[in-house]
Design a protein around this motif. Structure first.
Motif, PDB file in Angstrom:
ATOM      1  N   ARG A 167       0.836  -1.211   0.000  1.00 25.01           N
ATOM      2  CA  ARG A 167       0.000   0.000   0.000  1.00 25.01           C
ATOM      3  C   ARG A 167       0.866   1.254   0.000  1.00 25.01           C
ATOM      4  O   ARG A 167       0.623   2.188  -0.754  1.00 25.01           O
ATOM      5  CB  ARG A 167      -0.931  -0.024   1.217  1.00 25.01           C
ATOM      6  N   SER A 210      -2.171  -0.243  -7.042  1.00 22.34           N
ATOM      7  CA  SER A 210      -1.743  -1.537  -6.515  1.00 22.34           C
ATOM      8  C   SER A 210      -2.038  -2.667  -7.496  1.00 22.34           C
ATOM      9  O   SER A 210      -1.270  -3.625  -7.577  1.00 22.34           O
ATOM     10  CB  SER A 210      -2.421  -1.815  -5.174  1.00 22.34           C
ATOM     11  N   ASP A 211      -3.121  -2.561  -8.256  1.00 17.34           N
ATOM     12  CA  ASP A 211      -3.406  -3.610  -9.234  1.00 17.34           C
ATOM     13  C   ASP A 211      -2.335  -3.661 -10.307  1.00 17.34           C
ATOM     14  O   ASP A 211      -2.026  -4.726 -10.834  1.00 17.34           O
ATOM     15  CB  ASP A 211      -4.798  -3.463  -9.838  1.00 17.34           C
ATOM     16  N   LEU A 227     -17.006  -1.926  -2.916  1.00 19.05           N
ATOM     17  CA  LEU A 227     -15.593  -1.699  -3.178  1.00 19.05           C
ATOM     18  C   LEU A 227     -15.353  -1.210  -4.600  1.00 19.05           C
ATOM     19  O   LEU A 227     -16.091  -1.564  -5.525  1.00 19.05           O
ATOM     20  CB  LEU A 227     -14.800  -2.991  -2.953  1.00 19.05           C
ATOM     21  N   SER A 228     -14.309  -0.430  -4.762  1.00 19.40           N
ATOM     22  CA  SER A 228     -13.903   0.029  -6.093  1.00 19.40           C
ATOM     23  C   SER A 228     -13.183  -1.115  -6.804  1.00 19.40           C
ATOM     24  O   SER A 228     -12.745  -2.080  -6.161  1.00 19.40           O
ATOM     25  CB  SER A 228     -12.963   1.223  -5.963  1.00 19.40           C
ATOM     26  N   SER A 287     -10.169  -1.231  -7.925  1.00 21.89           N
ATOM     27  CA  SER A 287      -8.811  -1.432  -7.397  1.00 21.89           C
ATOM     28  C   SER A 287      -8.848  -2.097  -6.027  1.00 21.89           C
ATOM     29  O   SER A 287      -7.996  -2.929  -5.706  1.00 21.89           O
ATOM     30  CB  SER A 287      -8.047  -0.113  -7.343  1.00 21.89           C
ATOM     31  N   GLN A 288      -9.841  -1.772  -5.200  1.00 21.01           N
ATOM     32  CA  GLN A 288      -9.973  -2.432  -3.899  1.00 21.01           C
ATOM     33  C   GLN A 288     -10.297  -3.912  -4.081  1.00 21.01           C
ATOM     34  O   GLN A 288      -9.798  -4.766  -3.356  1.00 21.01           O
ATOM     35  CB  GLN A 288     -11.051  -1.756  -3.062  1.00 21.01           C
ATOM     36  N   VAL A 318      -7.087  -5.836  -4.924  1.00 16.69           N
ATOM     37  CA  VAL A 318      -6.249  -6.091  -3.751  1.00 16.69           C
ATOM     38  C   VAL A 318      -6.862  -7.212  -2.917  1.00 16.69           C
ATOM     39  O   VAL A 318      -6.158  -8.119  -2.458  1.00 16.69           O
ATOM     40  CB  VAL A 318      -6.065  -4.809  -2.908  1.00 16.69           C
ATOM     41  N   LEU A 319      -8.162  -7.172  -2.729  1.00 17.65           N
ATOM     42  CA  LEU A 319      -8.844  -8.213  -1.964  1.00 17.65           C
ATOM     43  C   LEU A 319      -8.674  -9.578  -2.636  1.00 17.65           C
ATOM     44  O   LEU A 319      -8.505 -10.591  -1.955  1.00 17.65           O
ATOM     45  CB  LEU A 319     -10.322  -7.876  -1.798  1.00 17.65           C
TER      46      LEU A 319
END
Length: 134
Positions: A68, A78-79, A117-118, A120-121, A124-125
């Protein structure tokens, strides 16, 4: 007494190595675009320069909090660092049971959270969920 971890199968290890190399290359490119040296980037991210160098060389994977910070400091999603595509995340979400009543209460709660969630979120998940299922 410490428990021994079984090593991942060779194919999984190769995939992990490829991910580490891709992440390192993306971090290096972003650092160079930002005009930072490795030492400067390491300081901003809160890492020892040697550790940061190992990440860029693909010798180690950063923790999620470090990932992060890398993303924020290097101004790179992050993706992108994780070489994820939106279609991978969408496929994972689509693989969940279709009928709400077929899901456990915990899965229904998770599903509701995922909807907020977006992209990108979600990516990450997805990485975290993949790591947990190994």
């Amino acid at each position: 007494m410490a428990s021994k971890r079984t090593p991942p199968p060779p194919s999984q290890q190769r995939m992990d190595d490829k991910l580490a190399l891709a992440l390192g290359a993306a971090a290096r490119a972003a650092r160079l675009r930002a005009g930072l040296t490795q030492a400067e980037a390491a300081e901003k991210v809160g890492l020892a320069p040697g550790v940061y160098g190992r990440i860029e060389r693909g010798g180690m994977m950063p923790s999620v909090p470090t990932l992060r910070r890398l993303s924020i400091i290097l101004k790179i999603p992050s993706d992108t660092l994780l070489s994820l595509s939106h279609s991978e995340v969408t496929a994972w979400v689509d693989s969940l049971p279709a009928k709400e009543e077929e899901r456990s209460p915990d899965l229904r709660k998770l599903s509701r959270s995922l909807r907020n969630l977006s992209p990108s979120q979600l990516k990450v998940l997805n990485v975290i969920a993949t790591a947990l299922t190994r």
